[in-house]
Design a protein around this motif. Sequence first.
Motif, PDB file in Angstrom:
ATOM      1  N   PRO A  23      43.872  57.800  38.805  1.00 23.00           N
ATOM      2  CA  PRO A  23      44.361  57.469  37.496  1.00 23.00           C
ATOM      3  C   PRO A  23      43.655  57.294  36.225  1.00 23.00           C
ATOM      4  O   PRO A  23      44.411  57.918  35.358  1.00 23.00           O
ATOM      5  N   SER A  24      42.659  56.669  36.279  1.00 20.18           N
ATOM      6  CA  SER A  24      41.951  56.626  35.128  1.00 20.18           C
ATOM      7  C   SER A  24      41.105  57.980  34.686  1.00 20.18           C
ATOM      8  O   SER A  24      40.587  58.120  33.458  1.00 20.18           O
ATOM      9  N   GLY A  25      40.935  58.814  35.666  1.00 21.02           N
ATOM     10  CA  GLY A  25      40.225  60.024  35.462  1.00 21.02           C
ATOM     11  C   GLY A  25      38.645  59.795  35.678  1.00 21.02           C
ATOM     12  O   GLY A  25      37.991  61.068  35.326  1.00 21.02           O
ATOM     13  N   PRO A  67      49.477  56.718  40.873  1.00 19.39           N
ATOM     14  CA  PRO A  67      48.992  56.740  39.367  1.00 19.39           C
ATOM     15  C   PRO A  67      49.080  55.208  38.666  1.00 19.39           C
ATOM     16  O   PRO A  67      48.638  55.098  37.677  1.00 19.39           O
ATOM     17  N   ASN A  68      49.406  54.320  39.358  1.00 21.63           N
ATOM     18  CA  ASN A  68      49.611  52.846  38.543  1.00 21.63           C
ATOM     19  C   ASN A  68      48.920  51.689  39.333  1.00 21.63           C
ATOM     20  O   ASN A  68      49.139  50.640  38.994  1.00 21.63           O
ATOM     21  N   TRP A 106      52.147  60.965  45.502  1.00 23.16           N
ATOM     22  CA  TRP A 106      52.897  59.965  44.743  1.00 23.16           C
ATOM     23  C   TRP A 106      53.718  60.292  43.643  1.00 23.16           C
ATOM     24  O   TRP A 106      53.609  61.271  43.149  1.00 23.16           O
ATOM     25  N   SER A 107      54.822  59.491  43.604  1.00 22.46           N
ATOM     26  CA  SER A 107      55.628  59.743  42.505  1.00 22.46           C
ATOM     27  C   SER A 107      54.936  59.385  41.028  1.00 22.46           C
ATOM     28  O   SER A 107      54.021  58.628  40.993  1.00 22.46           O
ATOM     29  N   PRO A 108      55.575  59.834  39.900  1.00 18.53           N
ATOM     30  CA  PRO A 108      54.913  59.450  38.602  1.00 18.53           C
ATOM     31  C   PRO A 108      54.717  57.777  38.356  1.00 18.53           C
ATOM     32  O   PRO A 108      54.093  57.513  37.939  1.00 18.53           O
ATOM     33  N   LYS A 109      55.753  57.206  38.967  1.00 19.00           N
ATOM     34  CA  LYS A 109      55.900  55.777  38.552  1.00 19.00           C
ATOM     35  C   LYS A 109      55.039  55.171  39.733  1.00 19.00           C
ATOM     36  O   LYS A 109      54.744  53.695  39.656  1.00 19.00           O
ATOM     37  N   CYS A 124      59.082  58.078  51.334  1.00 19.59           N
ATOM     38  CA  CYS A 124      58.368  56.706  51.743  1.00 19.59           C
ATOM     39  C   CYS A 124      58.428  55.927  50.388  1.00 19.59           C
ATOM     40  O   CYS A 124      58.049  56.503  49.344  1.00 19.59           O
ATOM     41  N   ASN A 125      58.740  54.624  50.543  1.00 15.94           N
ATOM     42  CA  ASN A 125      58.127  53.675  49.561  1.00 15.94           C
ATOM     43  C   ASN A 125      57.116  53.294  49.383  1.00 15.94           C
ATOM     44  O   ASN A 125      56.229  53.854  50.366  1.00 15.94           O
ATOM     45  N   GLU A 126      56.494  52.557  48.274  1.00 13.99           N
ATOM     46  CA  GLU A 126      55.050  52.375  48.283  1.00 13.99           C
ATOM     47  C   GLU A 126      54.457  51.732  49.357  1.00 13.99           C
ATOM     48  O   GLU A 126      53.407  51.542  49.333  1.00 13.99           O
TER      49      GLU A 126
END
Length: 141
Positions: A23-25, A67-68, A106-109, A124-126
């Motif tokens: 996520p941080s690249g 992503p989070n 993964w979803s964006p959230k 699937c959920n997280e």
Amino acid sequence: KSGNLRMNLASFNFAIHDVAWSPSGDAVAIACRNLICIHHTQKKKNVVRWQCHSDDHGAVLCVDWSPNNHLLVCGSEDGRYRIFDAFGAILLESSPQMSAITSVSWSPKGDKFMVGLMGSLLLCNEYGQVQSKFSSNEGNY
């Protein structure tokens, strides 16, 4: 701008099946053989790698980074998807599906992810629990 290679991030003698940016690249997760390898774009950091499963379970075909947070989901030829933290600790191993897991995303959230396999998608959920299943024979495509 010159097109010259500035850094060789990783070198392997075998197929790389998938890569995913952190996520941080500042790092990439690489799926190869039965491994996930985390290579940082900063040369000074150590490579983190772990074996996802034993050699007889086939290759890791796909990987994606939440992503989070620092979770990764991967899918393998053995029909299982797995969730790891960024240090290789396994948090979940699914029951075997009907075919190899060929894609994960993964979803964006970061609160859910999709798992792709022959003729089906799993939502699937997280925590890796299947919330919905979409199959091509059910007319959902």
